[in-house]
Design an enzyme around this catalytic site. Structure first.
Site, PDB file in Angstrom:
ATOM      1  N   SER A 181      26.558  52.670  76.248  1.00 58.96           N
ATOM      2  CA  SER A 181      27.518  51.873  75.056  1.00 58.96           C
ATOM      3  C   SER A 181      28.778  52.676  75.064  1.00 58.96           C
ATOM      4  O   SER A 181      29.792  50.976  74.391  1.00 58.96           O
ATOM      5  CB  SER A 181      26.727  52.430  73.987  1.00 58.96           C
ATOM      6  OG  SER A 181      26.736  53.382  73.923  1.00 58.96           O
ATOM      7  N   HIS A 209      22.926  47.030  74.644  1.00 59.94           N
ATOM      8  CA  HIS A 209      23.944  45.679  74.330  1.00 59.94           C
ATOM      9  C   HIS A 209      24.025  44.723  75.948  1.00 59.94           C
ATOM     10  O   HIS A 209      25.038  44.551  75.809  1.00 59.94           O
ATOM     11  CB  HIS A 209      25.276  47.222  74.865  1.00 59.94           C
ATOM     12  CG  HIS A 209      25.636  48.105  73.682  1.00 59.94           C
ATOM     13  ND1 HIS A 209      26.093  47.760  72.772  1.00 59.94           N
ATOM     14  CD2 HIS A 209      25.455  49.467  73.703  1.00 59.94           C
ATOM     15  CE1 HIS A 209      26.533  48.277  72.649  1.00 59.94           C
ATOM     16  NE2 HIS A 209      25.705  49.993  72.654  1.00 59.94           N
ATOM     17  N   LYS A 240      22.716  44.449  67.588  1.00 61.22           N
ATOM     18  CA  LYS A 240      23.842  44.394  67.867  1.00 61.22           C
ATOM     19  C   LYS A 240      23.863  42.993  67.602  1.00 61.22           C
ATOM     20  O   LYS A 240      23.708  41.699  66.458  1.00 61.22           O
ATOM     21  CB  LYS A 240      23.950  45.275  69.198  1.00 61.22           C
ATOM     22  CG  LYS A 240      23.590  46.945  69.000  1.00 61.22           C
ATOM     23  CD  LYS A 240      23.652  47.856  69.133  1.00 61.22           C
ATOM     24  CE  LYS A 240      24.071  48.920  68.786  1.00 61.22           C
ATOM     25  NZ  LYS A 240      23.533  49.957  69.804  1.00 61.22           N
TER      26      LYS A 240
HETATM   27  C1  LIG Z   1      23.151  50.679  69.333  1.00 58.51           C
HETATM   28  C2  LIG Z   1      22.021  51.683  70.191  1.00 58.51           C
HETATM   29  C3  LIG Z   1      20.856  52.500  69.805  1.00 58.51           C
HETATM   30  C4  LIG Z   1      20.772  52.344  68.516  1.00 58.51           C
HETATM   31  O1  LIG Z   1      20.137  51.763  67.793  1.00 58.51           O
HETATM   32  P1  LIG Z   1      19.959  50.628  66.668  1.00 58.51           P
HETATM   33  O2  LIG Z   1      18.942  49.983  65.836  1.00 58.51           O
HETATM   34  O3  LIG Z   1      22.007  50.752  66.384  1.00 58.51           O
HETATM   35  O4  LIG Z   1      19.435  52.712  65.818  1.00 58.51           O
HETATM   36  C5  LIG Z   1      19.746  52.766  71.012  1.00 58.51           C
HETATM   37  N1  LIG Z   1      20.972  52.840  72.448  1.00 58.51           N
HETATM   38  C6  LIG Z   1      21.524  52.596  72.642  1.00 58.51           C
HETATM   39  C7  LIG Z   1      22.343  52.567  73.755  1.00 58.51           C
HETATM   40  C8  LIG Z   1      22.842  51.722  71.742  1.00 58.51           C
HETATM   41  O5  LIG Z   1      23.292  51.460  71.865  1.00 58.51           O
END
Ligand SMILES: *Cc1c(COP(=O)(O)O)cnc(C)c1O
Length: 393
Positions: A181, A209, A240
């Site tokens: 990320s 991602h 995302k």
């Molecule tokens: C954003 C993210 C999460 C958490 O997801 P949310 O739906 O925002 O709680 C988990 N793992 C990774 C790698 C992330 O970037």
């Protein structure tokens, strides 16, 4: 009496590690409104620009008409409404697994799933750059936690040998991400799977991602490399590229049924709102359509443009091919990163400074994310501004 929190906050400020909320007065998109200004937004994970898409909005509104706004209870009590089951069916089909389960966030998915898979006496082997949710889930499980250096297969192999020697007969869980990320690079999935097969164990791959960005119809890295069948647990988020909110696990029917019985963040939390679930289903349907694939290819055009225009210095040092929609500009010093972020903001760009503890101390960075909705000239203008600023460093 001295105020403990005030002192702690002061200590954070001195080290340029204090954080503050920023009010955004508009919907998410390539441009957002904040502090009375419009900024070009290179800060979000809204890669396909679905967060304010008319298809998703309509799906949410229709679901509100039919199901209202509240989930009412936990999924196991009376909160499983038709949209939840439809979304899980669509996710499993899209990801090519037997079953899927949704959680109220990706964070909750990690926190509930990892402790359901391993427990005290078992072993978790986790990449050093894994997301906080995976680390927290691993800690909560009570299993023995070994961290291997980022993408270091040799060290992982050493840990696997050690696990077999010292913890024979115990379960081993390997945890990593397909796209990291804060660095935007990828895991060597094929080699990881080879190791996993040699030593036995389970692999949990967080595709947060990668979904919507990588692979046919945005199905992620495992699908892109045709390795779906070899990843035991595919985790992801709907928040995302999919533009909504919630986390999911895709896996075998048995593993999903086990999570329904054991994942505490699933069992003891109210069902996600049906409208959000319906919007997420519309997002999955969109991705699976030819139009969705077109949007994803448009994102890759923007990614390549960013790759082409970014200064070759610190940034882009990796290779001629970008790995994802995330471009880190690693500055090092925390205050320097904050200063660059505010300089970019005065030129009309929102690019966040990422600091400890999100990344290691002294590796502060600007994290630039590109989306399908950015215009070519917005990307060019950002890259020009970065060139000017980095020449001054
Ligand atoms: C954003 C993210 C999460 C958490 O997801 P949310 O739906 O925002 O709680 C988990 N793992 C990774 C790698 C992330 O970037």
């Amino acid at each position: 009496m001295r105020d403990f929190f005030e002192e702690q906050l002061k200590a954070l400020r001195v080290r340029s590690l204090d954080r503050h909320l920023r009010e955004i007065c508009s919907a998410q998109g390539a441009e957002i409104e904040t502090g009375g200004r419009r900024l070009v937004n290179f800060s979000s994970n809204n890669y396909l620009s679905l967060a304010n898409d008319p298809r998703l909005r309509e799906a949410a509104l229709a679901a509100i008409g039919e199901f209202g706004v509240g989930g009412g209870a936990s999924r196991l009590i009376s909160g499983t409404q038709s949209p939840h089951l439809r979304l899980e069916g669509a996710l499993a089909k899209w990801k090519g697994t037997e079953a899927a389960l949704c959680f109220s966030s990706g964070y909750a998915a990690a926190l509930g799933t990892i402790p359901a898979l391993v427990t005290k006496g078992d072993v978790i082997l986790l990449d050093k750059l894994c997301h906080a949710s995976l680390i927290d889930g691993a800690k909560l499980s009570g299993a023995i936690l070994r961290v291997f250096p980022h993408n270091d297969l040799g060290k992982l192999e050493g840990h696997l040998q050690w696990s077999h020697g010292e913890h024979a007969g115990k379960r081993i869980l390997i945890v990593t991400e397909s796209v990291f990320s804060m660095d935007g690079d990828r895991a060597p999935l094929r080699e990881l799977i080879e190791l996993k097969k040699r030593f036995g164990g389970l692999l949990l791959l967080d595709e947060a991602h990668a979904v919507g960005v990588i692979g046919p119809n945005g199905r992620g890295l495992a699908a892109a490399e045709n390795l779906n069948k070899h990843v035991d647990v595919q985790m992801g988020t709907l928040s995302k590229a999919l533009g909504t909110s919630g986390g999911y696990i895709c896996s075998s029917r048995n593993l999903i049924d086990w999570l329904i019985n054991r994942a505490r963040s699933f069992i003891y939390s109210t069902a996600p709102p049906p409208a959000i679930v319906a919007a997420a289903l519309a997002a999955v349907d969109f991705l699976a359509s030819p139009e969705g694939e077109e949007r994803r290819l448009l994102l890759w055009k923007r990614i390549r443009l960013m790759q082409e225009f970014l200064p070759r210095s610190e940034l882009n040092k990796t290779s001629s091919d970008a790995y994802s929609a995330i471009f880190p500009w690693i500055v090092g010093d925390e205050q320097a990163a904050l200063d660059l972020a505010s300089a970019l903001q005065s030129e009309g760009f929102l690019v966040p400074a990422i600091r400890y503890p999100t990344v290691a101390k002294g590796s502060a960075r600007l994290r630039i994310t590109v989306t399908a909705a950015h215009q070519d000239d917005q990307i060019r203008a950002l890259c020009e501004a970065i060139k000017r600023l980095s020449a001054k460093l």
